[in-house]
Design an enzyme around this catalytic site. Structure first.
Site, PDB file in Angstrom:
ATOM      1  N   HIS A  58      68.361  74.153  25.750  1.00 40.35           N
ATOM      2  CA  HIS A  58      67.275  73.718  24.868  1.00 40.35           C
ATOM      3  C   HIS A  58      66.242  73.017  25.756  1.00 40.35           C
ATOM      4  CE1 HIS A  58      69.606  74.375  21.095  1.00 40.35           C
ATOM      5  NE2 HIS A  58      70.628  74.105  21.877  1.00 40.35           N
ATOM      6  N   LEU A  59      65.077  73.636  25.925  1.00 42.21           N
ATOM      7  CA  LEU A  59      64.062  73.013  26.789  1.00 42.21           C
ATOM      8  C   LEU A  59      62.981  72.278  25.995  1.00 42.21           C
ATOM      9  CD1 LEU A  59      63.717  75.523  29.793  1.00 42.21           C
ATOM     10  CD2 LEU A  59      65.411  73.737  29.368  1.00 42.21           C
ATOM     11  N   ARG A  60      63.109  72.284  24.661  1.00 44.65           N
ATOM     12  CA  ARG A  60      62.304  71.396  23.786  1.00 44.65           C
ATOM     13  C   ARG A  60      60.796  71.636  23.785  1.00 44.65           C
ATOM     14  NH1 ARG A  60      66.819  70.596  21.245  1.00 44.65           N
ATOM     15  NH2 ARG A  60      68.141  68.921  21.995  1.00 44.65           N
ATOM     16  N   ASN A 274      77.388  69.013  18.959  1.00 47.53           N
ATOM     17  CA  ASN A 274      77.682  69.962  17.893  1.00 47.53           C
ATOM     18  C   ASN A 274      77.933  71.343  18.499  1.00 47.53           C
ATOM     19  OD1 ASN A 274      77.982  70.870  15.351  1.00 47.53           O
ATOM     20  ND2 ASN A 274      75.833  70.693  14.755  1.00 47.53           N
ATOM     21  N   ASP A 301      74.610  74.645  26.883  1.00 47.61           N
ATOM     22  CA  ASP A 301      74.066  74.019  25.668  1.00 47.61           C
ATOM     23  C   ASP A 301      73.330  72.724  26.038  1.00 47.61           C
ATOM     24  OD1 ASP A 301      73.315  73.560  23.071  1.00 47.61           O
ATOM     25  OD2 ASP A 301      75.335  73.165  22.318  1.00 47.61           O
TER      26      ASP A 301
HETATM   27  O1  DOR Z   1      74.735  69.552  20.141  1.00 44.91           O
HETATM   28  C1  DOR Z   1      73.883  70.379  19.863  1.00 44.91           C
HETATM   29  N1  DOR Z   1      72.586  70.157  20.112  1.00 44.91           N
HETATM   30  N2  DOR Z   1      74.253  71.532  19.297  1.00 44.91           N
HETATM   31  C2  DOR Z   1      73.353  72.408  18.813  1.00 44.91           C
HETATM   32  O2  DOR Z   1      73.751  73.416  18.296  1.00 44.91           O
HETATM   33  C3  DOR Z   1      71.920  72.127  18.897  1.00 44.91           C
HETATM   34  C4  DOR Z   1      71.624  71.202  19.991  1.00 44.91           C
HETATM   35  C5  DOR Z   1      70.244  70.602  19.918  1.00 44.91           C
HETATM   36  O3  DOR Z   1      69.265  71.339  19.677  1.00 44.91           O
HETATM   37  O4  DOR Z   1      70.111  69.405  20.182  1.00 44.91           O
HETATM   38 ZN    ZN Z   2      74.572  75.466  18.817  1.00 44.18          ZN
END
Ligand code: DOR
Ligand code: ZN
Length: 424
Positions: A58-60, A274, A301
């Site tokens: 996730h590079l936001r 998550n 992740d």
């Molecule tokens: O821990 C998590 N963070 N699990 C995810 O599925 C999404 C991610 C996030 O975008 O922060």
């Molecule tokens: Zn996920």
């Protein structure tokens, strides 16, 4: 173009050789190669691996550039040994249209530290109701579709997504979580959560979706990928599915391989993630599954969050952990240093298999003459201590703060260009 000679390096941890890189490709491999005009890098003691490929980060950007950008995330990736990453669609706005995917790809290319592939969302706005234009986006550098962060809960929507993904021959990656069972949950449902008074996220919330989706894939075809498998039950389902010849692949994160819910004792929001950290029986099953190929790849992740979202009550912390700069060290610790596997295995699960699953023509290739010079040089014996403040990421939510590791990525090369190097 520049020539680089890496001397006395051990491809996959095997016999030491010299590797000459010229014009972005591996030009020669041998001993005592002529270093005329080439920059020489002393590779003594180093292991050479193909550049690592991360299917899940996730590079936001766009939307939360205060926590990570394509540039800072690319730097973190390069420092972790990665030459390609896939950045998830749960940005703001969501990557649900071709022009948004194009923008992510172009920014990654322009920055140049790592190839950044956009993941397209399966449903518009991650709303779970209307499918996106999978066909159109597949022509804008999107090879993988996922609502990651959310599950495609509605079975009818998932069925249609599987059929479209099959038609366009793209990968569909499911974040398996039946949200009807995890409302308000922030920790693995088990003894630790009960003792700490935290609402539990049961294994069945993941496993029921995995079971449903592999059966859908059996009946409707296409290529299904299970994100961040976290339970022993998911491993059992994947094993069954693969035995049936169902076209499913899966990933596991470094944190689910190493950490358990015992970390939650201090209520430190850093450990909220998550799916949640599970129990020892789960980490053991996940390790075994990666070793025997039931789980195909390691994916980080990598999920940066600012301190305002992490240094709060556990149940109010946002789920997610940094992963890019620590994953190789964690995998080396769990598998190589323990004697469970060798560097060939690391190359397979962190580079070759992800590149194969995503059909990247120029990544995860053998270290051989004529191949693109996408490389990671690892010092297997370069002790270091993880510290969020030292990381290239904008955020510092590493679950490994203060932990000592042995394996260290010393140099990363993308098409012959050095994207990361530790100066000794
Ligand atoms: O821990 C998590 N963070 N699990 C995810 O599925 C999404 C991610 C996030 O975008 O922060
Ligand atoms: Zn996920």
């Amino acid at each position: 173009m520049a020539r680089t000679l890496i001397t006395n390096v051990r491809p996959y941890g095997e016999e030491a050789v010299d590797i000459l890189v010229a014009d972005g490709v591996i030009a020669q491999i041998g001993s005592d190669l002529d270093h005329d005009g080439a920059e020489v890098i002393d590779g003594r003691g180093m292991v050479a691996l193909p550049g690592l490929v991360d299917m899940h980060v996730h590079l936001r950007e766009p939307g939360r550039e205060d926590t990570e950008t394509i540039a800072t995330g690319s730097d973190a990736a390069a420092r972790g040994g990665f030459t390609a990453v896939f950045t998830m669609a749960n940005t703001s706005p969501v990557i649900d249209q071709p022009f948004l995917a194009e923008a992510v790809w172009e920014k990654g290319r322009a920055y140049g530290a790592c190839d950044v592939y956009p993941v397209g969302s399966i449903t518009q706005g991650l709303g779970g109701e209307q499918l996106t234009e999978i066909g159109l986006m597949s022509r804008s550098h999107v090879r993988m579709f996922s609502d990651d962060g959310r599950c495609v809960n509605d079975p009818q929507i998932m069925r249609r997504a599987i059929e479209y993904a099959k038609a366009y021959d793209v990968l569909l990656a499911q974040h398996a979580e039946d949200h009807r069972m995890t409302e308000g949950a922030c920790a693995h449902e088990g003894e630790t959560a009960a003792r700490l008074g935290l609402r539990g996220w049961p294994r069945v919330a993941e496993e029921s979706i995995v079971a449903r989706d592999v059966i859908m894939t059996r009946d409707y075809g296409g290529r299904l990928h299970i994100c961040h498998a976290s339970t022993a039950g998911t491993v059992g389902l994947l094993r069954w599915a693969k035995e049936q010849g169902i076209t499913v692949t899966a990933e596991v994160t470094p944190h689910h391989l190493l950490l358990t819910d015992e970390k939650l004792e201090t209520y430190d929001g850093t450990y909220r993630v998550n799916p949640p950290l599970r129990e020892k029986t789960d980490t053991e099953a996940l390790r075994e599954a990666l070793l025997d190929g039931t789980i195909d790849v390691v994916a980080t992740d990598h999920a940066p969050h600012g301190s305002e979202d992490k240094c709060v009550e556990f149940e109010n912390a946002k789920p997610g952990m940094l992963g890019l700069e620590t994953s190789l060290a964690v995998v080396a610790q769990v598998f190589v240093e323990s004697g469970l596997a060798d560097w060939r295995f690391v190359a397979k699960v962190m580079s070759e298999r992800p590149a194969e699953i995503l059909r990247l023509p120029d990544q995860g290739r053998p270290l051989a003459v004529g191949e693109p010079a996408n490389l990671a040089l690892v010092n297997p014996d370069g002790p270091w201590t993880a510290a969020g403040a030292d990381m290239a990421s904008k955020a510092s939510n590493t679950p490994y703060e203060g932990m000592d590791f042995n394996a260290r990525v010393e140099l990363t090369m993308l098409r012959g260009t050095i994207t990361h190097r530790i100066e000794n």
